[in-house]
Design a protein around this motif. Structure first.
Motif, mmCIF file in Angstrom:
data_model
loop_
_atom_site.group_PDB
_atom_site.id
_atom_site.type_symbol
_atom_site.label_atom_id
_atom_site.label_comp_id
_atom_site.label_asym_id
_atom_site.label_seq_id
_atom_site.Cartn_x
_atom_site.Cartn_y
_atom_site.Cartn_z
ATOM 1 N N MET A 256 1.066 -0.910 0.439
ATOM 2 C CA MET A 256 -0.312 0.028 0.382
ATOM 3 C C MET A 256 0.696 1.085 -0.412
ATOM 4 O O MET A 256 1.945 1.217 0.725
ATOM 5 C CB MET A 256 -0.597 0.147 1.503
ATOM 6 C CG MET A 256 -2.042 0.892 1.191
ATOM 7 S SD MET A 256 -3.307 0.980 2.262
ATOM 8 C CE MET A 256 -3.823 0.022 1.824
ATOM 9 N N ASN A 257 0.281 2.266 -0.050
ATOM 10 C CA ASN A 257 1.185 3.649 -0.732
ATOM 11 C C ASN A 257 0.380 4.622 -1.029
ATOM 12 O O ASN A 257 -0.999 4.547 -1.158
ATOM 13 C CB ASN A 257 2.317 3.349 -2.575
ATOM 14 C CG ASN A 257 2.778 4.599 -2.177
ATOM 15 O OD1 ASN A 257 1.703 6.155 -2.732
ATOM 16 N ND2 ASN A 257 3.637 5.206 -2.243
ATOM 17 N N ILE A 258 0.028 5.806 0.729
ATOM 18 C CA ILE A 258 -0.578 6.349 0.697
ATOM 19 C C ILE A 258 0.365 7.646 1.308
ATOM 20 O O ILE A 258 1.048 7.885 1.171
ATOM 21 C CB ILE A 258 -1.072 6.336 1.954
ATOM 22 C CG1 ILE A 258 -2.138 4.936 1.858
ATOM 23 C CG2 ILE A 258 -1.616 7.578 2.492
ATOM 24 C CD1 ILE A 258 -2.751 4.283 3.746
ATOM 25 N N HIS A 259 -0.369 8.623 0.028
ATOM 26 C CA HIS A 259 0.093 10.455 -0.417
ATOM 27 C C HIS A 259 -0.562 11.210 1.174
ATOM 28 O O HIS A 259 -2.074 10.801 0.968
ATOM 29 C CB HIS A 259 0.000 11.137 -1.384
ATOM 30 C CG HIS A 259 1.075 10.535 -2.514
ATOM 31 N ND1 HIS A 259 2.436 11.309 -3.183
ATOM 32 C CD2 HIS A 259 0.550 9.169 -2.506
ATOM 33 C CE1 HIS A 259 2.439 9.646 -3.373
ATOM 34 N NE2 HIS A 259 2.118 8.779 -3.561
ATOM 35 N N VAL A 260 0.115 11.840 2.257
ATOM 36 C CA VAL A 260 -0.979 12.194 3.366
ATOM 37 C C VAL A 260 -0.090 14.002 3.055
ATOM 38 O O VAL A 260 0.744 14.022 2.705
ATOM 39 C CB VAL A 260 -0.847 11.346 4.443
ATOM 40 C CG1 VAL A 260 -1.312 10.120 4.349
ATOM 41 C CG2 VAL A 260 0.879 11.696 5.187
ATOM 42 N N SER A 261 -0.786 14.820 3.569
ATOM 43 C CA SER A 261 -0.016 16.109 4.024
ATOM 44 C C SER A 261 0.503 16.912 4.976
ATOM 45 O O SER A 261 1.489 17.308 5.146
ATOM 46 C CB SER A 261 -0.849 17.373 3.505
ATOM 47 O OG SER A 261 -2.429 17.184 4.043
ATOM 48 N N SER A 262 -0.043 15.368 6.107
ATOM 49 C CA SER A 262 0.044 15.442 7.069
ATOM 50 C C SER A 262 0.936 14.430 7.894
ATOM 51 O O SER A 262 0.183 13.282 8.194
ATOM 52 C CB SER A 262 -0.720 16.567 8.321
ATOM 53 O OG SER A 262 -0.131 16.080 9.648
ATOM 54 N N ASN A 263 1.946 14.155 9.056
ATOM 55 C CA ASN A 263 2.615 13.046 9.467
ATOM 56 C C ASN A 263 1.962 13.055 10.645
ATOM 57 O O ASN A 263 2.061 12.002 11.326
ATOM 58 C CB ASN A 263 4.176 12.879 9.841
ATOM 59 C CG ASN A 263 4.114 13.836 11.223
ATOM 60 O OD1 ASN A 263 3.321 15.077 10.905
ATOM 61 N ND2 ASN A 263 5.905 14.054 11.335
ATOM 62 N N GLU A 264 0.915 13.582 10.880
ATOM 63 C CA GLU A 264 -0.096 12.899 12.446
ATOM 64 C C GLU A 264 -0.727 12.362 12.348
ATOM 65 O O GLU A 264 -1.810 11.448 13.386
ATOM 66 C CB GLU A 264 -0.545 14.792 13.044
ATOM 67 C CG GLU A 264 0.582 15.911 12.966
ATOM 68 C CD GLU A 264 -0.386 16.773 13.850
ATOM 69 O OE1 GLU A 264 -1.304 17.093 13.604
ATOM 70 O OE2 GLU A 264 0.568 17.675 14.506
ATOM 71 N N VAL A 265 -1.377 12.121 11.042
ATOM 72 C CA VAL A 265 -2.404 11.135 10.547
ATOM 73 C C VAL A 265 -1.672 9.289 10.562
ATOM 74 O O VAL A 265 -3.039 8.703 10.903
ATOM 75 C CB VAL A 265 -3.795 11.453 9.698
ATOM 76 C CG1 VAL A 265 -2.388 11.033 8.257
ATOM 77 C CG2 VAL A 265 -4.667 10.781 8.765
ATOM 78 N N ILE A 266 -0.319 8.992 10.593
ATOM 79 C CA ILE A 266 -0.015 7.739 10.355
ATOM 80 C C ILE A 266 -0.178 7.058 11.765
ATOM 81 O O ILE A 266 -1.085 5.678 11.058
ATOM 82 C CB ILE A 266 1.723 7.742 10.984
ATOM 83 C CG1 ILE A 266 2.100 8.618 9.472
ATOM 84 C CG2 ILE A 266 2.349 6.225 11.120
ATOM 85 C CD1 ILE A 266 3.677 8.714 9.292
#
Length: 221
Positions: free
Chosen positions: A148-158
């Motif tokens: 799975m490859n996920i693009h996010v704008s904040s690392n707080e959602v990890i």
């Protein structure tokens, strides 16, 4: 040995090889029906040449030939062809089953070329059983790997992503976070290596992840 029987051996080898290739074709693999057909026919032709093309030389009485040398050469040569179907992507290996199928198909062709019809047919059936039946039989008890490859704008959602994946019966084996700097703010790309012990539905997993904030793109294999 008549020419008609030798031609029949090539045809039978092609048919048996095409059966194995058809199974690979249905799964959209790199080596499909035509590749397996050609491997089987080529192997049978090499074996026929090895066994029957040198009678005029052998009749001299001073020359001895070993037909098994051609068989060994064919198996080694098909190994290079199989290596071309193996791909390594992001620490995962793909194409091993197709490479093994090509190698087994060459054996089927060699057996047909040497006149072992029953053995060749039984070998083809066993190869198809290994490709189709065994996977369905043991799929409920064997863990399946996913990427799975996920693009996010904040690392707080990890942490929320990890909790969501766990709730969907997915085991997170490893994950890697890459930071891509942009003009405005950093962008995070997360690569997951996952395992599932039960049957999962891709749509349910993607829908659950889409409920989380900050997620921009999801790719699930």
């Amino acid at each position: 040995m008549t020419e008609i029987e030798l031609i029949a051996r090539l045809v039978i080898a092609g048919i048996l090889g095409a059966l194995v290739g058809f199974e690979r074709e249905k799964r959209f693999k790199e080596a499909g029906l035509r590749t397996h057909f050609l491997v089987a026919v080529g192997s049978a032709l090499a074996m026929i040449v090895s066994k029957y093309a040198f009678f005029d030389v052998v009749h001299n009485g001073t020359i001895e030939l070993d037909p098994s040398r051609i068989a060994a050469g064919v198996v080694s040569g098909v190994g290079f062809l199989g290596a071309g179907t193996i791909l390594v992507q992001r620490q995962s290996v793909r194409g091993l089953t197709t490479a093994a199928g090509l190698w087994a198909t060459s054996g089927i062709g060699l057996a047909i070329g040497s006149g072992m019809y029953i053995v060749s047919i039984c070998g083809t059936v066993l190869v198809l059983v290994g490709l189709e039946v065994l996977k369905r039989l043991f799929q409920p008890i064997i863990s399946k790997s996913h990427k799975m490859n996920i693009h996010v704008s904040s690392n707080e959602v990890i942490p929320s992503i990890l909790d969501t994946l766990t709730s969907q019966n997915l085991e997170v084996v490893t994950y890697q976070v890459k930071v891509k700097l942009t003009d405005t703010q950093p962008h995070y790309i997360i690569d997951f290596q996952l395992k599932s012990n039960k049957g999962i539905k891709d749509n349910d997993i993607i829908k659950a992840l889409q409920q989380l904030p900050e997620i921009e793109r999801i790719k699930f294999d």
